[in-house]
Each structure stands twice: as structure tokens, then as C-alpha cells.
Motif scaffolding. Structure first.
Motif, PDB file in Angstrom:
ATOM      1  N   VAL A 282       0.840  -1.204   0.000  1.00 16.42           N
ATOM      2  CA  VAL A 282       0.000   0.000   0.000  1.00 16.42           C
ATOM      3  C   VAL A 282       0.873   1.252   0.000  1.00 16.42           C
ATOM      4  N   ILE A 283       0.667   2.107  -0.996  1.00 10.81           N
ATOM      5  CA  ILE A 283       1.354   3.392  -1.198  1.00 10.81           C
ATOM      6  C   ILE A 283       2.871   3.279  -1.390  1.00 10.81           C
ATOM      7  N   GLY A 284       3.499   2.381  -0.706  1.00 12.49           N
ATOM      8  CA  GLY A 284       4.964   2.345  -0.664  1.00 12.49           C
ATOM      9  C   GLY A 284       5.632   2.347  -2.023  1.00 12.49           C
TER      10      GLY A 284
ATOM     11  N   ALA B 213       6.672   6.038  11.513  1.00 14.74           N
ATOM     12  CA  ALA B 213       7.370   6.957  10.605  1.00 14.74           C
ATOM     13  C   ALA B 213       7.096   6.601   9.147  1.00 14.74           C
TER      14      ALA B 213
ATOM     15  N   ASN C 118       4.572   5.048   7.875  1.00 10.29           N
ATOM     16  CA  ASN C 118       3.174   5.284   7.507  1.00 10.29           C
ATOM     17  C   ASN C 118       2.830   6.768   7.426  1.00 10.29           C
ATOM     18  N   ILE C 119       3.233   7.541   8.453  1.00 10.82           N
ATOM     19  CA  ILE C 119       2.884   8.970   8.451  1.00 10.82           C
ATOM     20  C   ILE C 119       3.556   9.676   7.267  1.00 10.82           C
ATOM     21  N   GLY C 120       4.813   9.299   7.020  1.00 12.12           N
ATOM     22  CA  GLY C 120       5.535   9.926   5.905  1.00 12.12           C
ATOM     23  C   GLY C 120       4.858   9.702   4.569  1.00 12.12           C
ATOM     24  N   ALA C 121       4.086   8.615   4.462  1.00 11.84           N
ATOM     25  CA  ALA C 121       3.542   8.234   3.143  1.00 11.84           C
ATOM     26  C   ALA C 121       2.087   8.629   2.928  1.00 11.84           C
ATOM     27  N   ILE C 122       1.375   9.072   3.987  1.00 12.85           N
ATOM     28  CA  ILE C 122      -0.081   9.246   3.802  1.00 12.85           C
ATOM     29  C   ILE C 122      -0.496  10.554   3.122  1.00 12.85           C
ATOM     30  N   PHE C 123       0.423  11.495   3.005  1.00 11.97           N
ATOM     31  CA  PHE C 123       0.037  12.816   2.519  1.00 11.97           C
ATOM     32  C   PHE C 123      -0.702  12.802   1.165  1.00 11.97           C
ATOM     33  N   PRO C 124      -0.202  12.045   0.184  1.00 14.81           N
ATOM     34  CA  PRO C 124      -0.926  12.045  -1.099  1.00 14.81           C
ATOM     35  C   PRO C 124      -2.395  11.637  -0.942  1.00 14.81           C
ATOM     36  N   LEU C 125      -2.676  10.715  -0.023  1.00  9.30           N
ATOM     37  CA  LEU C 125      -4.067  10.272   0.149  1.00  9.30           C
ATOM     38  C   LEU C 125      -4.937  11.374   0.765  1.00  9.30           C
ATOM     39  N   LEU C 126      -4.315  12.256   1.551  1.00  7.87           N
ATOM     40  CA  LEU C 126      -5.068  13.375   2.111  1.00  7.87           C
ATOM     41  C   LEU C 126      -5.385  14.401   1.021  1.00  7.87           C
ATOM     42  N   LEU C 127      -4.476  14.487   0.076  1.00  3.16           N
ATOM     43  CA  LEU C 127      -4.558  15.521  -0.960  1.00  3.16           C
ATOM     44  C   LEU C 127      -5.422  15.113  -2.163  1.00  3.16           C
TER      45      LEU C 127
END
Lengths: 228, 242
Positions: free
Chosen positions: B74-76, B112, B114-123
Motif C-alpha cells: 500500500v502506497i509504498g 514513521a 506510515n505517516i511519511g507516506a499518507i500525505f498524497p491520500l489526504l490531498l
């Protein structure tokens, strides 16, 4: 463009996006509960101070770059499943090229989404099968002295070389400027993140295309002027 | 937990395939074309997926199998996960080469990554619609009036490819394993040539059924050239110019 279909894609994409966000946030929480250990906040803050400026800024550029190329469904799926620049993006572009459809059309949207979804399933299955069945043997593939090591270290030049071949021959004049521009940038910033580099080479490429095909722009401009 | 994520991703992907397939039929895309997309995309994905799998295994040395498996499903992505894990471990005074046994260290790395990677999903939900309307709309509008849309699409595509090809010619990798040199340029040239030859063969002998597979096949030929060069001329293959 059938705006009804695009509206639906946005709705589905947003729902799956939020579901994935919840799943993502749940992972470290569940791990902390199971292990009865919460993170070291000092180390976490230090790490995020490095990661956030690096990746969150890139995210803006990447989203702006990928949406016009992959369409809505393709972009949502790509960001949720990851490995975009090294897999989902070339896969989607290759599928549209193969099906002779263009980005930003309904046909392009359909083909790009199918391609990226299939790519996501394939990757997930390969990783799951690899982890469950071949974990002990796999490190040997890239270990020093393995015959496959050099092949797997060069997946990207092989992938983008094959993908770009047709376009580079057809539009070689356009390709000169972004290729030279990309190499010059890398001489000064050899480890520049590919998301940022890609944004710059796309801009160079479009400017180069506009200059080379300036006659078309001029015709279009004249047509618009005569209509008004 | 990893199995749950795998099922989640597969269901989501199947959902999008079904919806797209249905709409594809409605707007007149042939079954043949959609089937070819499925087969060629699966084949195309195979080699890069193995590379991702190898990263999972490398990260598993220090983090165990579950966390890298989930993160790269996921996302990675290859580059991000290694950098994220390395940074978190170095903040804790460890390295990626040693096993993490302390639960606090492990959860710190997990948070670290997970938090580092979630930004695109917020945007994404806010950005995609707007971008598609403005940029995509502008391109497709001009497509109707002239060839400009075609040229912009081709130029954007060439821009993307140029970034990766430039890296193969002049870039440095973050881990120093895949720096530009004789090997990367050879692979690049061989895959380009293989693609051109295979495409010509398909056109000449009217092998339209094989055409979707020319790209993955050329990719494998390019990768094969790296193996041959390393085996027969190891000193030359090891030359890097950065």
C-alpha cells in the motif's frame, strides 16, 4: 467526455482513498497495541522532520504530473497501491499506447485504470507468493555473485528504454531538449528525486514541442481569433 | 494483518477493473483490446514486481517480513520505504543492516513509514477532480481544434521517459548500487533496439496478437544483456562515470 462517468470515478476513487487512509493509519496503531509499545516520540519527530519536507512537497508535484497522464481512476489506484514512477505510470502509459488510446479521453481513462488495477493485483500476488513461498531463496537473486543481480539492478533502464523507443523515434526532435536538460541537471544534482526531475523534463519537453511545432500554434491562434 | 491488506488491494483493483470493463464496453472499446491490456500489463509488471519483492526481503532483514510487506503493498515505493526505514533507524541509533528487536524501535519505524507516506491520500480527493478539469480539459479541448493536444501528450510522455533515461545516463542512485555507467547505458540501448526490431517484425509479419508483448519482451532482453555483459566482460560492466 462523459462527465457522469468521470463523476462516478471520482466518487469511487475518493471512497477507496479514504478507506485506504483508514487502513494505513490503523497499521501502526494495531502494531503498537499488539506489541504494547508506542513509538519513541523524539526519534519519530526527528525522522518525520526529514521525511515530510522531502516527500510531502514531492507529492504536490507528482499529483500534478500524474493526473493528466493516468486519468482519475488510474491516479487514485496508483497512489493507493504505490510504486508509481517505477511501475504504475509506465504500465498505464504502455497500455494506452498499445490500445491506441490517448490520455484525457474516456477510452484512455478505461484502459489506464484496467492496466493499473491489473498491475496492482500482479504486484500484490507476486509479493505475497514471494514472501510466503520463496522468502529463503529470494535474497540469493540479488546477492553478490548472482547471475541475476545485474539484471534486477537495471530494470528501470530496460523498462523505460523499451517504453520510450517508439516515441523517441517518432518525435526525436522533441526528445533532444528534455534528454540534454535532464542530463545537465543530473550533472549538478545527481541524486535529484525522480518526481522533481520528471516535472522539469516534462516542462522542457512541452516548451521544446511548442517551439518545434510553432506553426500549429500559430494556426490554432489564427482560427481562434477569426472565430472571435 | 498483511493478508487483510492484500485482500483489500485485490478487491479494490477488481472493483475498478469491473467498472472500467463495463464502461469500456458501453463506449465501444473492443473486448480484444481490453483483454490485451490485461495480459500485457500483467507481463509488464512481472520484472518490476520481483524488484519490489527483493526490497521487501532486504528490509525484512531488520524489520521482519510483515511491515515491509504491507508498506510495499500500500502506497509504498522502492526508494521511499528504504529511505524512511533508514532515517527512522538512524534516529534510534541503529542501522538497516541489523535486526530490530526492541518493540519501541519497531513501532517508531512503523509510525514513521506510515505517516511519511499518507500525505498524497489526504490531498488526492481535492486535487484530482480539479486537475483533471483544468489541465486535462485544456488538453482535450485543444485536441478537438487541432493536433496540438496530440503533441502536448506526446511531449509530456517524452518528458517522463527523458527523466528516467537521463538517470540511466548521468544519475547516481541513493544506495550506490545502480549508478549510471556502461551497464545502465548498454541495457538502455539494447532494450531500445530490441523494441524497434520486435515492432518491425510484428508489422512486417502482421503479428498483431504478439504486439502487446513486444514491450515486456524488449525489457527482458535489455535485462538479459546486463547479465551477459557482467558475465563475459565484468571489468567493463563495472565502469561507472559518476
Amino acid at each position: 467526455m462523459n462527465s457522469e462517468y468521470f463523476k462516478k470515478v471520482h466518487k469511487w476513487g475518493a471512497i477507496w482513498n479514504y478507506a485506504s487512509l483508514i487502513a494505513m493509519c490503523a497499521i501502526p496503531v494495531v502494531m503498537s497495541i499488539v506489541l504494547k509499545a508506542w513509538p519513541d516520540l523524539n526519534a519519530l519527530a526527528k525522522t518525520l522532520a526529514v521525511l515530510i519536507p522531502l516527500y510531502w512537497v514531492t507529492a504536490f508535484v507528482e499529483i500534478a504530473t500524474y493526473v493528466p497522464m493516468l486519468g482519475a481512476g488510474g491516479t487514485y489506484l496508483s497512489f493507493i497501491t504505490g510504486n508509481i514512477s517505477n511501475l504504475k505510470l509506465p504500465c498505464g502509459l504502455n497500455a494506452m499506447e498499445g490500445a491506441k488510446v490517448k490520455p484525457n479521453t474516456e477510452e484512455g481513462e478505461v484502459i489506464s485504470t484496467i492496466s493499473i488495477a491489473v498491475s496492482a493485483i500482479t504486484t500484490t500476488v507476486v509479493i505475497a507468493a514471494g514472501v510466503l513461498l520463496f522468502a529463503p531463496v529470494l535474497p540469493k537473486i540479488t546477492a553478490e555473485g548472482s547471475v541475476f543481480k545485474s539484471a534486477f539492478e537495471n530494470v528501470l533502464p530496460a523498462l523505460f528504454g523499451a517504453l520510450g523507443a517508439g516515441y523517441f523515434i517518432k518525435h526525436w526532435k522533441i526528445a533532444i531538449a528534455p534528454m540534454i536538460g535532464g542530463c545537465i541537471i543530473l550533472i549538478f544534482a545527481p541524486k535529484m528525486q525522480v518526481g522533481i526531475l520528471m516535472f522539469i523534463t516534462i516542462v522542457i519537453s512541452i516548451i521544446s514541442a511548442m517551439i518545434i511545432h510553432r506553426d500549429l500554434w500559430y494556426d490554432d491562434f489564427k482560427k481562434m481569433k477569426s472565430k472571435s | 494483518m498483511a493478508i487483510f491488506i492484500v485482500v483489500f488491494i485485490v478487491i479494490q483493483s477488481v472493483f475498478f477493473i469491473v467498472k472500467s470493463w463495463k464502461h469500456g464496453k458501453e463506449i465501444g472499446i473492443s473486448k480484444e483490446s481490453m483483454k490485451n491490456t490485461i495480459f500485457s500489463s500483467a507481463l509488464f509488471t512481472f520484472a518490476p514486481a520481483i524488484s519490489i519483492l527483493v526490497t521487501v526481503i532486504v528490509l525484512a532483514n531488520s524489520l521482519g517480513i510483515v511491515l515491509p510487506w504491507i508498506r510495499l503493498t500500500v502506497i509504498g515505493n522502492l526508494a521511499y520505504e528504504t529511505v524512511a526505514a533508514e532515517n527512522a533507524l538512524s534516529a534510534l541509533g541503529g542501522t538497516i543492516n541489523s535486526e530490530v528487536t526492541d518493540p519501541v524501535s519497531f513501532t517508531t519505524v512503523a509510525w514513521a513509514m506510515n505517516i511519511g507516506a499518507i500525505f498524497p491520500l489526504l490531498l488526492l480527493p481535492f486535487a484530482v477532480k480539479k486537475l483533471q478539469k483544468t489541465i486535462g480539459g485544456a488538453i482535450s479541448k485543444s485536441e478537438k481544434s487541432s493536433k496540438i493536444g496530440d503533441i502536448i501528450s506526446a511531449a509530456a510522455f517524452i518528458g517522463i521517459i527523458s527523466a528516467f533515461l537521463s538517470r540511466s545516463i548521468a544519475g547516481l542512485s541513493s544506495d550506490g548500487r545502480t549508478d549510471a555507467g556502461v551497464l545502465s547505458v548498454t541495457v538502455l540501448i539494447v532494450s531500445v533496439v530490441a523494441m524497434i526490431i520486435l515492432t518491425k517484425i510484428c508489422i512486417k509479419f502482421k503479428l498483431s496478437k504478439i504486439e502487446p508483448f513486444t514491450m515486456p519482451l524488449s525489457m527482458f532482453i535489455g535485462m538479459g544483456s546486463a547479465m551477459i555483459l557482467t558475465h563475459f566482460l565484468p571489468d567493463i560492466a563495472a565502469i561507472v562515470w559518476r
